[in-house]
Design a protein around this motif. Structure first.
Motif, PDB file in Angstrom:
ATOM      1  N   GLY A   1      23.391  36.057  13.786  1.00  5.49           N
ATOM      2  CA  GLY A   1      24.270  34.963  14.175  1.00  5.49           C
ATOM      3  C   GLY A   1      25.634  35.338  14.707  1.00  5.49           C
ATOM      4  O   GLY A   1      26.505  34.478  14.823  1.00  5.49           O
ATOM      5  N   ARG A   2      25.856  36.584  15.068  1.00  4.33           N
ATOM      6  CA  ARG A   2      27.167  36.966  15.592  1.00  4.33           C
ATOM      7  C   ARG A   2      27.340  36.443  17.023  1.00  4.33           C
ATOM      8  O   ARG A   2      26.466  36.611  17.868  1.00  4.33           O
ATOM      9  CB  ARG A   2      27.326  38.480  15.562  1.00  4.33           C
ATOM     10  CG  ARG A   2      27.325  39.045  14.145  1.00  4.33           C
ATOM     11  CD  ARG A   2      27.875  40.447  14.087  1.00  4.33           C
ATOM     12  NE  ARG A   2      27.906  40.940  12.713  1.00  4.33           N
ATOM     13  CZ  ARG A   2      28.686  41.930  12.305  1.00  4.33           C
ATOM     14  NH1 ARG A   2      29.494  42.536  13.174  1.00  4.33           N
ATOM     15  NH2 ARG A   2      28.661  42.328  11.040  1.00  4.33           N
ATOM     16  N   THR A   3      28.478  35.819  17.274  1.00  6.33           N
ATOM     17  CA  THR A   3      28.773  35.290  18.603  1.00  6.33           C
ATOM     18  C   THR A   3      29.596  36.301  19.393  1.00  6.33           C
ATOM     19  O   THR A   3      29.877  37.405  18.918  1.00  6.33           O
ATOM     20  CB  THR A   3      29.555  33.962  18.510  1.00  6.33           C
ATOM     21  OG1 THR A   3      30.894  34.239  18.076  1.00  6.33           O
ATOM     22  CG2 THR A   3      28.887  33.002  17.527  1.00  6.33           C
ATOM     23  N   SER A   4      30.003  35.893  20.587  1.00  2.00           N
ATOM     24  CA  SER A   4      30.811  36.776  21.448  1.00  2.00           C
ATOM     25  C   SER A   4      32.240  36.934  20.936  1.00  2.00           C
ATOM     26  O   SER A   4      32.986  37.784  21.429  1.00  2.00           O
ATOM     27  CB  SER A   4      30.838  36.216  22.872  1.00  2.00           C
ATOM     28  OG  SER A   4      31.412  34.916  22.889  1.00  2.00           O
ATOM     29  N   VAL A   5      32.631  36.110  19.957  1.00  2.00           N
ATOM     30  CA  VAL A   5      33.983  36.163  19.412  1.00  2.00           C
ATOM     31  C   VAL A   5      33.948  36.795  18.025  1.00  2.00           C
ATOM     32  O   VAL A   5      33.241  36.317  17.134  1.00  2.00           O
ATOM     33  CB  VAL A   5      34.608  34.750  19.320  1.00  2.00           C
ATOM     34  CG1 VAL A   5      36.014  34.821  18.746  1.00  2.00           C
ATOM     35  CG2 VAL A   5      34.619  34.080  20.682  1.00  2.00           C
TER      36      VAL A   5
ATOM     37  N   LEU B   1      40.163  19.795  14.827  1.00  2.00           N
ATOM     38  CA  LEU B   1      39.833  21.184  14.532  1.00  2.00           C
ATOM     39  C   LEU B   1      39.755  21.983  15.824  1.00  2.00           C
ATOM     40  O   LEU B   1      39.220  21.499  16.829  1.00  2.00           O
ATOM     41  CB  LEU B   1      38.474  21.286  13.829  1.00  2.00           C
ATOM     42  CG  LEU B   1      38.306  20.733  12.414  1.00  2.00           C
ATOM     43  CD1 LEU B   1      36.869  20.959  11.963  1.00  2.00           C
ATOM     44  CD2 LEU B   1      39.269  21.388  11.442  1.00  2.00           C
ATOM     45  N   THR B   2      40.277  23.182  15.788  1.00  2.00           N
ATOM     46  CA  THR B   2      40.103  24.113  16.901  1.00  2.00           C
ATOM     47  C   THR B   2      39.641  25.448  16.347  1.00  2.00           C
ATOM     48  O   THR B   2      40.001  25.816  15.219  1.00  2.00           O
ATOM     49  CB  THR B   2      41.407  24.329  17.694  1.00  2.00           C
ATOM     50  OG1 THR B   2      42.356  25.013  16.859  1.00  2.00           O
ATOM     51  CG2 THR B   2      41.989  23.000  18.167  1.00  2.00           C
ATOM     52  N   LEU B   3      38.850  26.157  17.133  1.00  2.00           N
ATOM     53  CA  LEU B   3      38.394  27.474  16.675  1.00  2.00           C
ATOM     54  C   LEU B   3      39.562  28.425  16.488  1.00  2.00           C
ATOM     55  O   LEU B   3      39.571  29.250  15.561  1.00  2.00           O
ATOM     56  CB  LEU B   3      37.401  28.051  17.690  1.00  2.00           C
ATOM     57  CG  LEU B   3      35.968  27.524  17.604  1.00  2.00           C
ATOM     58  CD1 LEU B   3      35.087  28.214  18.637  1.00  2.00           C
ATOM     59  CD2 LEU B   3      35.394  27.737  16.212  1.00  2.00           C
ATOM     60  N   GLU B   4      40.553  28.307  17.343  1.00  2.00           N
ATOM     61  CA  GLU B   4      41.710  29.198  17.237  1.00  2.00           C
ATOM     62  C   GLU B   4      42.424  28.997  15.899  1.00  2.00           C
ATOM     63  O   GLU B   4      42.771  29.969  15.215  1.00  2.00           O
ATOM     64  CB  GLU B   4      42.676  28.928  18.394  1.00  2.00           C
ATOM     65  CG  GLU B   4      43.879  29.867  18.416  1.00  2.00           C
ATOM     66  CD  GLU B   4      44.779  29.632  19.610  1.00  2.00           C
ATOM     67  OE1 GLU B   4      45.816  30.322  19.697  1.00  2.00           O
ATOM     68  OE2 GLU B   4      44.458  28.765  20.446  1.00  2.00           O
ATOM     69  N   ALA B   5      42.609  27.732  15.520  1.00  2.00           N
ATOM     70  CA  ALA B   5      43.279  27.452  14.253  1.00  2.00           C
ATOM     71  C   ALA B   5      42.425  27.886  13.066  1.00  2.00           C
ATOM     72  O   ALA B   5      42.934  28.450  12.091  1.00  2.00           O
ATOM     73  CB  ALA B   5      43.597  25.967  14.158  1.00  2.00           C
TER      74      ALA B   5
ATOM     75  N   LEU C   1      34.121  26.992  23.223  1.00  2.00           N
ATOM     76  CA  LEU C   1      33.169  27.621  22.311  1.00  2.00           C
ATOM     77  C   LEU C   1      32.956  29.085  22.714  1.00  2.00           C
ATOM     78  O   LEU C   1      33.297  29.493  23.828  1.00  2.00           O
ATOM     79  CB  LEU C   1      31.833  26.886  22.380  1.00  2.00           C
ATOM     80  CG  LEU C   1      31.818  25.443  21.864  1.00  2.00           C
ATOM     81  CD1 LEU C   1      30.477  24.787  22.167  1.00  2.00           C
ATOM     82  CD2 LEU C   1      32.110  25.399  20.371  1.00  2.00           C
ATOM     83  N   PRO C   2      32.372  29.894  21.837  1.00  2.00           N
ATOM     84  CA  PRO C   2      31.991  31.246  22.245  1.00  2.00           C
ATOM     85  C   PRO C   2      31.008  31.217  23.415  1.00  2.00           C
ATOM     86  O   PRO C   2      30.506  30.152  23.788  1.00  2.00           O
ATOM     87  CB  PRO C   2      31.343  31.822  20.977  1.00  2.00           C
ATOM     88  CG  PRO C   2      31.929  31.028  19.852  1.00  2.00           C
ATOM     89  CD  PRO C   2      32.119  29.648  20.404  1.00  2.00           C
ATOM     90  N   GLU C   3      30.694  32.362  23.958  1.00  2.00           N
ATOM     91  CA  GLU C   3      29.801  32.464  25.116  1.00  2.00           C
ATOM     92  C   GLU C   3      28.466  31.755  24.845  1.00  2.00           C
ATOM     93  O   GLU C   3      27.921  31.828  23.744  1.00  2.00           O
ATOM     94  CB  GLU C   3      29.536  33.939  25.429  1.00  2.00           C
ATOM     95  CG  GLU C   3      28.629  34.170  26.630  1.00  2.00           C
ATOM     96  CD  GLU C   3      28.320  35.635  26.847  1.00  2.00           C
ATOM     97  OE1 GLU C   3      27.425  35.940  27.662  1.00  2.00           O
ATOM     98  OE2 GLU C   3      28.978  36.491  26.199  1.00  2.00           O
ATOM     99  N   THR C   4      27.974  31.079  25.882  1.00  2.00           N
ATOM    100  CA  THR C   4      26.708  30.371  25.752  1.00  2.00           C
ATOM    101  C   THR C   4      25.664  30.959  26.694  1.00  2.00           C
ATOM    102  O   THR C   4      25.985  31.642  27.658  1.00  2.00           O
ATOM    103  CB  THR C   4      26.873  28.871  26.060  1.00  2.00           C
ATOM    104  OG1 THR C   4      27.312  28.716  27.426  1.00  2.00           O
ATOM    105  CG2 THR C   4      27.873  28.229  25.124  1.00  2.00           C
TER     106      THR C   4
END
Length: 440
Positions: A399-403, A220-224, A385-388
């Motif tokens: 729960g919104r991330t940087s992406v 699994l990838t976040l992009e996919a 991963l999104p920004e940490t």
């Protein structure tokens, strides 16, 4: 029985089947009908109930207790589950003694709170055992959401999104859903395979597909996922374990407490679980207490829980600390590990005493150990991963991330307190935010 608490080494079968069954029985058995009515009758049904403010999921506690008192536990369960879909497990593992029950008016006045946790279990068990799922799925929206992680946050997210009519696919790295509820909680807190039963019950809402054995970076990838789904929620927890950072840590018998607890939870025969004669657990949180208590319950002769700060600084609640002590666990505070000693396998572990500011005192002590469990915190794992921030995924709002299009919640996200009940609240709230974004 071939072994006993006196047997040397790391072995199974220190106790007989009957004693193990007794040791690992339900910590807080379900209330009987009459007991529940008596317990509910103690509630003052405060209109400005402090217990509600203390509940991370904002359950209307006075209402559900009144519903129990009037003989409608199924209605009480719906009141609970509307806010906390994993209310059954939370009733078993939530530290109510430091949340809702701590601020109960009865606790303030008498030192004996209303048994909110046990009443919650009574209501949710009644509904679940009847095979009832009180929520209906809305008309299909055509939107698809990926949830990565089938723990409390991910499951709460998936259920709420499914209720709104979205199609949800939940991915999990393990071969069984449930996350920490299934693999990370002491066996005596969740008996009779309750975690798995609760997941099966939750999935009755429909619209949720679970795919196990799939993790970010392993298929699994976040992009996919972003390309295939309209939104993504990350509830991946904390998969790494902090190292002690001392000489000899690699020796045999030095293990991660989370792996030990997971092995216990999945064991078909507790007599097959090997435990040392002299066990040392390093840490001061719930995981450390769970590991130490269960080591003792398996028949370890000596179990020591060692924490680097004072007892009042332990993350484990006073109730959990007292539980450990009552089972024969020795709690040692203000001591930091210095070295693991042994020829290939651990035989002793050396600690140095520290003051309240963690300043070494120069005084050391060695504790005999043939098995050491590390419970000094877990770390976020995963690439791209999104920004940490401070080792967790940075989130804002619900729960919104940087992406854009990716949300996160539970232990992997910033701002939480690593409790099942908090993870459920974050998953629920993220689901509502995702739904709003998808239907805007």
């Amino acid at each position: 029985m071939t072994n006993s608490p006196l047997s040397e080494g790391i072995v199974g079968g220190r106790l007989g089947p009957d004693q193990l069954a007794d040791n690992f029985g339900d910590l807080h058995p379900r209330l009987e009908d009459h007991e529940a009515l008596v317990a509910a009758d103690r509630c003052y049904f405060c209109h400005d109930a402090p217990c509600m403010d203390a509940c991370p999921t904002d359950i209307d506690i006075p209402l559900f207790i009144r519903q129990i008192a009037t003989g409608t536990p199924e209605a009480a369960a719906k009141t609970i589950l509307n806010q906390n879909i994993l209310g059954g497990m939370c009733a078993r593992v939530c530290p109510t003694e430091t949340l809702c029950e701590q601020v109960c008016v009865r606790e303030t006045a008498e030192g004996k709170p209303v048994e909110i946790g046990r009443l919650q279990r009574y209501a949710t068990d009644t509904l679940m055992q009847a095979g009832v799922h009180p929520f209906e799925r809305a008309a299909a929206t055509g939107k698809r959401v990926a949830v990565v992680g089938a723990g409390p946050a991910g499951l709460a997210t998936a259920h709420r999104l499914a209720m709104h009519g979205h199609d949800v696919t939940v991915f999990d790295a393990r071969q069984k859903p449930g996350g920490l509820n299934e693999f990370g909680i002491a066996s005596y807190k969740s008996v009779d395979d309750f975690a798995a039963k609760e997941v099966d019950w939750l999935l009755k809402i429909g619209g949720i597909t679970v795919e196990t054995g799939k993790a970010l970076g392993a298929g699994l990838t976040l992009e996919a996922l972003k390309g295939d789904y309209d939104a993504v929620f990350l509830g991946i927890g904390l998969g790494g374990v902090n190292a002690l950072g001392v000489e000899g840590e690699e020796k045999g018998g030095v293990l991660d407490a989370v792996d030990f607890i997971a092995e216990l939870r999945q064991a078909s025969d507790l007599g097959d679980v090997a435990i040392g004669r002299d066990v040392v657990v390093i840490g001061g949180g719930m995981t450390a207490v769970d590991a130490a208590v269960q080591a003792k319950l398996l028949g370890a002769l000596n179990v020591s829980l060692v924490y680097r700060r004072g007892r009042e600084r332990m993350n484990a609640s006073v109730f959990e600390q007292d539980l450990a002590a009552s089972k024969g666990v020795r709690i040692i505070t203000n001591a930091s590990p210095k070295a693991v000693i042994g020829n290939g396998a651990v035989r002793e572990i050396e600690f140095e005493y520290t003051d309240d500011d963690l300043k070494p005192t120069g005084q050391t002590v060695r504790i005999a150990a043939d098995q050491v469990f590390k419970a000094i915190g877990q770390t976020l794992e995963g690439a791209a991963l999104p920004e940490t921030e401070r080792g967790k995924i940075k989130v804002t709002g619900a729960g919104r991330t940087s992406v854009k299009g990716i949300w996160a919640g539970g232990d992997c996200a910033s701002g939480g307190d690593d409790l099942t009940v908090t993870a459920v609240a974050e998953g629920r709230d993220a689901a509502e935010d995702i739904h709003a974004a998808l239907t805007a």
